[in-house]
Design an enzyme around this catalytic site. Structure first.
Site, PDB file in Angstrom:
ATOM      1  N   SER A   1     -10.557 -64.404 -14.943  1.00 48.22           N
ATOM      2  CA  SER A   1      -9.511 -63.644 -14.649  1.00 48.22           C
ATOM      3  C   SER A   1      -9.132 -62.820 -16.051  1.00 48.22           C
ATOM      4  CB  SER A   1      -8.041 -64.186 -14.262  1.00 48.22           C
ATOM      5  OG  SER A   1      -8.024 -65.353 -15.310  1.00 48.22           O
TER       6      SER A   1
ATOM      7  N   CYS B   1     -15.567 -60.008  -7.455  1.00 45.52           N
ATOM      8  CA  CYS B   1     -14.953 -59.275  -8.391  1.00 45.52           C
ATOM      9  C   CYS B   1     -15.596 -57.701  -8.209  1.00 45.52           C
ATOM     10  CB  CYS B   1     -15.496 -59.511  -9.999  1.00 45.52           C
ATOM     11  SG  CYS B   1     -17.290 -59.160 -10.030  1.00 45.52           S
TER      12      CYS B   1
ATOM     13  N   GLU C   1     -13.398 -75.470 -12.995  1.00 48.32           N
ATOM     14  CA  GLU C   1     -13.161 -76.698 -12.574  1.00 48.32           C
ATOM     15  C   GLU C   1     -12.883 -77.010 -11.249  1.00 48.32           C
ATOM     16  OE1 GLU C   1     -11.442 -74.617 -14.425  1.00 48.32           O
ATOM     17  OE2 GLU C   1      -9.319 -74.763 -14.229  1.00 48.32           O
ATOM     18  N   ARG C   2     -12.747 -75.869 -10.619  1.00 44.77           N
ATOM     19  CA  ARG C   2     -12.812 -75.794  -8.989  1.00 44.77           C
ATOM     20  C   ARG C   2     -14.026 -75.972  -8.208  1.00 44.77           C
ATOM     21  NH1 ARG C   2      -8.185 -71.319  -8.392  1.00 44.77           N
ATOM     22  NH2 ARG C   2      -9.095 -70.037  -9.910  1.00 44.77           N
TER      23      ARG C   2
ATOM     24  N   GLU D   1      -4.823 -57.008  -8.734  1.00 44.46           N
ATOM     25  CA  GLU D   1      -5.926 -57.905  -7.896  1.00 44.46           C
ATOM     26  C   GLU D   1      -5.477 -58.672  -6.912  1.00 44.46           C
ATOM     27  OE1 GLU D   1      -8.693 -60.051 -10.279  1.00 44.46           O
ATOM     28  OE2 GLU D   1     -10.504 -59.274  -9.172  1.00 44.46           O
TER      29      GLU D   1
ATOM     30  N   PHE E   1     -14.521 -69.383 -10.378  1.00 47.04           N
ATOM     31  CA  PHE E   1     -15.054 -70.360  -9.484  1.00 47.04           C
ATOM     32  C   PHE E   1     -15.639 -69.469  -8.284  1.00 47.04           C
ATOM     33  CE2 PHE E   1     -11.185 -67.896  -7.611  1.00 47.04           C
ATOM     34  CZ  PHE E   1     -11.459 -67.608  -6.359  1.00 47.04           C
TER      35      PHE E   1
HETATM   36  P1  NAD Z   1     -10.073 -67.846 -13.970  1.00 47.18           P
HETATM   37  O1  NAD Z   1      -9.611 -67.083 -14.970  1.00 47.18           O
HETATM   38  O2  NAD Z   1      -8.797 -68.508 -13.401  1.00 47.18           O
HETATM   39  O3  NAD Z   1     -10.970 -68.872 -14.335  1.00 47.18           O
HETATM   40  C1  NAD Z   1     -12.318 -68.665 -15.224  1.00 47.18           C
HETATM   41  C2  NAD Z   1     -12.388 -69.692 -16.145  1.00 47.18           C
HETATM   42  O4  NAD Z   1     -11.357 -69.478 -17.336  1.00 47.18           O
HETATM   43  C3  NAD Z   1     -12.260 -71.137 -15.651  1.00 47.18           C
HETATM   44  O5  NAD Z   1     -13.621 -71.977 -16.363  1.00 47.18           O
HETATM   45  C4  NAD Z   1     -11.029 -71.767 -16.045  1.00 47.18           C
HETATM   46  O6  NAD Z   1     -11.107 -72.985 -16.509  1.00 47.18           O
HETATM   47  C5  NAD Z   1     -10.630 -70.847 -17.340  1.00 47.18           C
HETATM   48  N1  NAD Z   1      -9.398 -70.556 -17.442  1.00 47.18           N
HETATM   49  C6  NAD Z   1      -8.394 -70.300 -16.375  1.00 47.18           C
HETATM   50  N2  NAD Z   1      -6.990 -69.822 -16.833  1.00 47.18           N
HETATM   51  C7  NAD Z   1      -7.245 -69.949 -18.220  1.00 47.18           C
HETATM   52  C8  NAD Z   1      -6.208 -69.611 -19.385  1.00 47.18           C
HETATM   53  N3  NAD Z   1      -5.006 -69.184 -19.026  1.00 47.18           N
HETATM   54  N4  NAD Z   1      -6.734 -69.655 -20.465  1.00 47.18           N
HETATM   55  C9  NAD Z   1      -7.891 -70.275 -20.735  1.00 47.18           C
HETATM   56  N5  NAD Z   1      -9.053 -70.222 -19.815  1.00 47.18           N
HETATM   57  C10 NAD Z   1      -8.511 -70.132 -18.697  1.00 47.18           C
HETATM   58  O7  NAD Z   1     -10.887 -66.910 -13.058  1.00 47.18           O
HETATM   59  P2  NAD Z   1     -11.067 -67.364 -11.709  1.00 47.18           P
HETATM   60  O8  NAD Z   1      -9.749 -67.578 -10.838  1.00 47.18           O
HETATM   61  O9  NAD Z   1     -12.083 -68.715 -11.525  1.00 47.18           O
HETATM   62  O10 NAD Z   1     -11.961 -66.209 -11.013  1.00 47.18           O
HETATM   63  C11 NAD Z   1     -11.493 -65.145 -10.325  1.00 47.18           C
HETATM   64  C12 NAD Z   1     -11.455 -64.060 -11.420  1.00 47.18           C
HETATM   65  O11 NAD Z   1     -12.449 -63.661 -12.009  1.00 47.18           O
HETATM   66  C13 NAD Z   1     -11.094 -62.659 -10.558  1.00 47.18           C
HETATM   67  O12 NAD Z   1     -10.051 -61.977 -11.645  1.00 47.18           O
HETATM   68  C14 NAD Z   1     -12.320 -61.785 -10.623  1.00 47.18           C
HETATM   69  O13 NAD Z   1     -12.135 -60.540 -10.677  1.00 47.18           O
HETATM   70  C15 NAD Z   1     -13.028 -62.249 -11.895  1.00 47.18           C
HETATM   71  N6  NAD Z   1     -14.191 -62.101 -11.984  1.00 47.18           N
HETATM   72  C16 NAD Z   1     -14.934 -61.026 -12.668  1.00 47.18           C
HETATM   73  C17 NAD Z   1     -16.241 -60.963 -12.653  1.00 47.18           C
HETATM   74  C18 NAD Z   1     -16.761 -59.773 -13.428  1.00 47.18           C
HETATM   75  O14 NAD Z   1     -17.967 -60.011 -13.524  1.00 47.18           O
HETATM   76  N7  NAD Z   1     -16.115 -58.748 -13.839  1.00 47.18           N
HETATM   77  C19 NAD Z   1     -17.372 -61.796 -11.843  1.00 47.18           C
HETATM   78  C20 NAD Z   1     -16.379 -62.912 -11.257  1.00 47.18           C
HETATM   79  C21 NAD Z   1     -15.249 -62.968 -11.307  1.00 47.18           C
END
Ligand code: NAD
Length: 519
Positions: free
Chosen positions: A249, A304, A199-200, A404, A172
């Site tokens: 994540s 991130c 989805e957010r 985090e 998101f």
């Molecule tokens: P998230 O993992 O909740 O969601 C990311 C995607 O995964 C979404 O499309 C979601 O629908 C899907 N998803 C969520 N939980 C899932 C699960 N249990 N099983 C399968 N799919 C799932 O992440 P977020 O909260 O949207 O984003 C924040 C996180 O992303 C933070 O941890 C941040 O550090 C990380 N991030 C990392 C980078 C990088 O390049 N390292 C860049 C941006 C964000």
């Protein structure tokens, strides 16, 4: 009473009121260059984080819809991969200019759905745009290799060819930049793409794919499905999908990496982080504190690459009161408000989690020297706001350090030497980014050589590399072997084909014997 908004910006996305619904606009799927209303019964309400009003409903795509999207991508692949590389490059040139023309609209969508300030949202678009600009160089990037004359009359050369259907799953926090890390490079290499945005806040992706179609991507080359876990499982399991790009994540990233890999797909997975900023006593005080404050609290800490941990070395800890003063001066408000420095967190749950982590720090003995957890923003009393928050005397075993936080919270540690700072950072499981603030070249060099983190800033707080390099988070922040964008990104979206060719300059003499030994 819930107030349903219908922002004008959604008109561009053909968002319509469903006649049989409660009146909330719905986010469409994008298949074969058309916006498609989902037939699902399962919808996710998307709230404006500054007000908590519902602004759209996002479908959990049905199995049949997701299959339609992948079929569209599969059917488009043969013709698209056979389209000349110069023609694909031209689409990227046009896409680049359309993104530039639509920066304001993209930023408005991001602020509406994600909450960050408009200026920051424009930066989100601009950093993604750079990847599109880099993709315009595909005629050099996709070059193979040649080695002529490996034997008499024999040459060896390689092509980098596309994989087929690729998929992207995005988080998101960067609704424009991260989809732009994925589908432009995938498609310019000759692949087709299915994106599942967060989805957010899928709005920016919807506008971007609309622009990509206008730029000339033929139908089926880029498609969008929506949903949460089911959509992710579908992507991990569908045999037509050859590669998955994931950013998000740890929990989701490890799961997708394992499930996708077990199904024989390439997976690149960028995950969570805990980034440390080391402040040396010889650093330029004013500049370092400004950078630290901006990198800790900008985007409400939902980056991130946010510098979420400050490690003050020796006497630099005397600067902490000045740091607090600057943090206090930041304006917390809705992203659309003039002068806002940081907006709300993505959801009430995210706010609760951040506040709980701050409280856990207090319970474990840290000092809460700036508390933004009770902030109320005038005019946006229902928003998910947390103001800049600072904890000092944090130890490496505290939960506020081991997790985090992903909010506007800076945890501070003090150590006596650079070696101690390096040890703290190298003992942390994450390896996304780190920065050192110093005026001493030898100190910077020692830090660079000894630190085990993928992306290092020297007097640069958020060292996200430009796309001619790659995003190189390491250790617990990355799974896979090809990073995002740059040469590594092109490698990820292509596979090698090698050709060994022999064109005899002389006739083989009549009656000569076949040689059965391995050449
Ligand atoms: P998230 O993992 O909740 O969601 C990311 C995607 O995964 C979404 O499309 C979601 O629908 C899907 N998803 C969520 N939980 C899932 C699960 N249990 N099983 C399968 N799919 C799932 O992440 P977020 O909260 O949207 O984003 C924040 C996180 O992303 C933070 O941890 C941040 O550090 C990380 N991030 C990392 C980078 C990088 O390049 N390292 C860049 C941006 C964000």
């Amino acid at each position: 009473r819930t107030v349903y908004l219908r922002p004008k910006i959604y008109n561009a996305l053909q968002v319509s009121l469903r006649p049989y619904s409660s009146g909330t606009p719905t986010t469409k799927l994008f298949i074969n260059n058309e916006f498609v209303e989902s037939q699902t019964k399962d919808w996710i309400d998307l709230h404006n984080p500054a007000t908590n009003e519902v602004v759209t409903r996002v479908p959990k795509s049905t199995q049949a819809e997701m299959e339609r999207a992948v079929n569209a991508a599969s059917e488009a692949f043969p013709a698209w991969s056979d389209t000349s590389i110069l023609a694909r490059q031209q689409v990227m040139f046009k896409f680049q200019s359309l993104i530039k023309e639509n920066v304001k609209e993209l930023a408005a969508l991001i602020t509406l759905e994600q909450g960050k300030t408009l200026a920051d949202a424009e930066g989100d678009v601009a950093r993604g745009l750079q990847v599109v600009e880099h993709a315009c160089g595909i005629t050099s990037l996709q070059l193979g290799e040649t080695l002529p004359g490996i034997s008499k009359d024999m040459d060896l050369y390689s092509y980098r060819i596309p994989l087929g259907v690729t998929a992207g799953i995005t988080p998101f926090n960067f609704p424009a930049m991260i989809p732009l890390w994925m589908f432009p490079l995938a498609t310019v290499c000759g692949n087709t793409s299915v994106i599942k945005p967060s989805e957010r806040d899928p709005g920016a992706t919807m506008l971007l794919v609309k622009l990509a179609a206008e730029a000339g991507l033929p139908k089926g080359v880029v498609n969008v499905i929506h949903g949460a876990h089911d959509a992710v499982n579908f992507i991990c399991d569908n045999p037509a999908i050859k590669a998955i790009s994931f950013v998000g994540s740890d929990q989701a990233g490890k799961y997708i990496y394992e499930r996708g890999s077990l199904n024989g797909k390439r997976v690149q997975s960028n995950m969570g982080a805990k980034n440390h900023g080391v402040i040396m006593p010889d650093a330029n005080k004013e500049s370092s504190i400004n950078q630290l404050v901006a990198a800790a609290f900008g985007a409400a800490g939902q980056r991130c690459m946010a510098l979420s941990t400050a490690v003050f070395v020796g006497d630099s800890k005397d600067w902490i009161p000045d740091l607090v003063k600057k943090a206090k001066s930041l304006k917390v408000s809705a992203g659309v408000e003039k002068g806002a420095d940081l907006g709300p967190l993505i959801s009430p749950q995210a706010k609760r989690r951040v506040c709980d982590l701050v409280q856990s720090g207090v319970n474990e003995g840290a000092n809460l020297i700036l508390d933004g957890t009770n902030i109320v923003v005038q005019g946006y009393e229902k928003g998910n706001f947390v103001g800049p928050t600072i904890l000092t005397d944090v130890k490496t075993n505290m939960k506020c350090y081991t997790e985090e936080i992903f909010g506007p919270v800076l945890v501070i540690m003090s150590v006596d030497t650079l070696d101690e700072a390096i040890q703290v950072i190298n003992s942390n499981p994450y390896g996304n980014g780190t920065a050192i603030f110093t005026t001493n070249g030898a100190t910077a060099r020692k830090f660079t050589n000894e630190i085990d983190v993928g992306q290092i800033g020297i007097n640069v707080p958020i060292p996200v590399p430009l796309p001619m390099f790659s995003f190189t988070g390491s250790r617990g922040s990355f799974l896979g072997d090809s990073n995002f964008y740059g040469k590594a990104g092109v490698n990820f979206y292509t596979q090698l084909k090698t050709i060994t060719s022999s064109w005899k300059s002389e006739d083989v003499s009549y009656g000569s014997k076949p040689d059965t030994a391995f050449p």
